[in-house]
Design an enzyme around this catalytic site. Structure first.
Site, mmCIF file in Angstrom:
data_model
loop_
_atom_site.group_PDB
_atom_site.id
_atom_site.type_symbol
_atom_site.label_atom_id
_atom_site.label_comp_id
_atom_site.label_asym_id
_atom_site.label_seq_id
_atom_site.Cartn_x
_atom_site.Cartn_y
_atom_site.Cartn_z
ATOM 1 N N CYS A 83 -0.176 -9.616 0.065
ATOM 2 C CA CYS A 83 -0.547 -9.120 -1.267
ATOM 3 C C CYS A 83 -0.331 -10.143 -2.374
ATOM 4 O O CYS A 83 -0.940 -10.039 -3.439
ATOM 5 C CB CYS A 83 0.238 -7.849 -1.586
ATOM 6 N N HIS A 327 -6.053 -1.985 -5.777
ATOM 7 C CA HIS A 327 -5.261 -3.076 -5.216
ATOM 8 C C HIS A 327 -6.063 -3.765 -4.105
ATOM 9 O O HIS A 327 -5.865 -3.485 -2.920
ATOM 10 C CB HIS A 327 -3.955 -2.493 -4.675
#
Length: 373
Positions: A83, A327
């Site tokens: 991420c 996201h």
């Protein structure tokens, strides 16, 4: 890294996996923002650095650079820090520029919609085994992200009520920011799509309270106070701040950056030591920051980080964060920097900004910038 100046920052709209951007590959999404950032920089880059987690391999950054029409002589490298990949790519790009390279395009991309299926090879006469993600840590230490966020929230005393209220606020902020046109200059339209797909008007804490726990019985993390699964890309253009053509050019000077590791069982807290290290390099404290952008993977996780750093959540992600916007894993860290650029450069909201994100496997990356206008 004081010679690294971010002078361009663009992103695609963020789509929900399987929906509006589902027909775009990772390379195609990235090419959109690379073209826009290169045009804004006004120079041929010396390097392209892109973060990506789940793409097809084959050096997505190189495929994207060629798809964008950049000269074949421009090299490209793909970064995987899960991420944190997009923000780590910008950190690496800034270090390349400060070390003497020419302009660098850096950012990240993710197309969850087109991510290839992955299989472990057969064992003996057994069939191949499909898996959703590669391990983040050795066997026995690889806790699923949602469960890890739930356990972190419990350990840090972040209640379900706080999580739902924060998630609802993230959506409200994003809807308001979109309505006032805050995203207009940062978004590059894709096939006529020019708005983020996920933010929901009228989403309240009371509505979110109806969702059941998603990752363990009696837990506090739900699909409502967690981020979505998304598609999107973001890129920035970084130039040497000392170059003659950069003199007086508005942008963000990179004055601190750090990537760190923490225990893999609680990856969501990883951005906290990264923030401490980046702020120390910049010679600043949290009280000096005008704009703060943290990746909101889970409300409980990001609230635990705010608490650990002594940051009032009302100061951060004022245009909404990943809970509302989405996201797109490998792109999310770069999206944070685009948001800093809009607020500090395009809108002139202050001098200092911070972007930070945690990553699977127990890592965190943070970037501190100073507005030059």
């Amino acid at each position: 890294m004081a010679d690294a100046l971010i002078v361009a920052a663009r992103r695609t709209p963020i789509g929900t996996a399987g929906r509006r951007l589902a027909g775009m590959t990772a390379a195609e999404l990235a090419a959109t923002v690379l073209r826009a950032a290169a045009d804004d920089v006004g120079a041929v880059p010396a390097e392209v650095v892109l973060g990506n987690c789940m793409g097809p391999g084959g050096d997505v950054a190189r495929v994207a650079a060629l798809t964008a029409g950049l000269p074949v002589a421009v090299p490209a490298i793909t970064v995987d820090r899960q991420c944190a990949s997009g923000l780590a790519a910008i950190e690496l790009g800034a270090r390349l520029v400060s070390a003497g390279s020419g302009p660098v395009l850096a950012g990240g991309v993710e197309s969850a919609s087109t991510a290839p299926w992955r299989f472990w090879p057969p064992q003996g006469d057994g069939p191949p085994v499909r898996y959703e993600r590669a391990p983040f840590a050795p066997a026995g230490e690889d806790v699923a992200m949602g469960l890890a966020a739930d356990l972190l929230a419990q350990e840090r005393g972040v209640t379900r009520q706080r999580q739902d209220a924060y998630a609802a606020e993230s959506h409200a902020r994003a809807v308001l920011a979109a309505a006032r046109g805050e995203f207009a200059d940062e978004i590059v339209p894709v096939d006529g799509i020019c708005a983020d797909e996920r933010p929901r008007a009228g989403l309240t804490a009371e509505r979110l309270a109806r969702f059941p726990a998603a990752f363990r019985e009696g837990g506090s993390v739900t699909v409502g106070n967690s981020c979505g699964i998304n598609d999107g890309a973001a890129a920035v253009g970084i130039v040497p701040g000392s170059a003659p053509d950069a003199t007086g050019r508005p942008g963000l000077r990179v004055i601190g950056a750090a990537s760190v590791g923490v225990a893999p069982g609680r990856p969501g807290i990883g951005l906290v030591p990264a923030v401490h290290a980046a702020l120390a390099e910049a010679g600043l404290g949290v009280e000096d920051l005008d704009v703060i952008e943290f990746n909101e993977a889970f409300a409980g996780q990001v609230l635990a980080c705010y608490d650990a750093l002594g940051i009032d959540p009302s100061r951060a992600c004022t245009g909404g964060g990943a809970l509302a916007l989405g996201h797109p894993w490998g792109a999310s860290g770069a999206v944070l920097v685009v948001r800093l650029f809009t607020q500090l450069v395009r809108q002139g909201r202050g001098r200092y900004g911070l972007a930070a994100i945690a990553a699977g496997g127990g890592q965190g990356t943070a970037l501190v910038v100073e507005a030059c206008r």
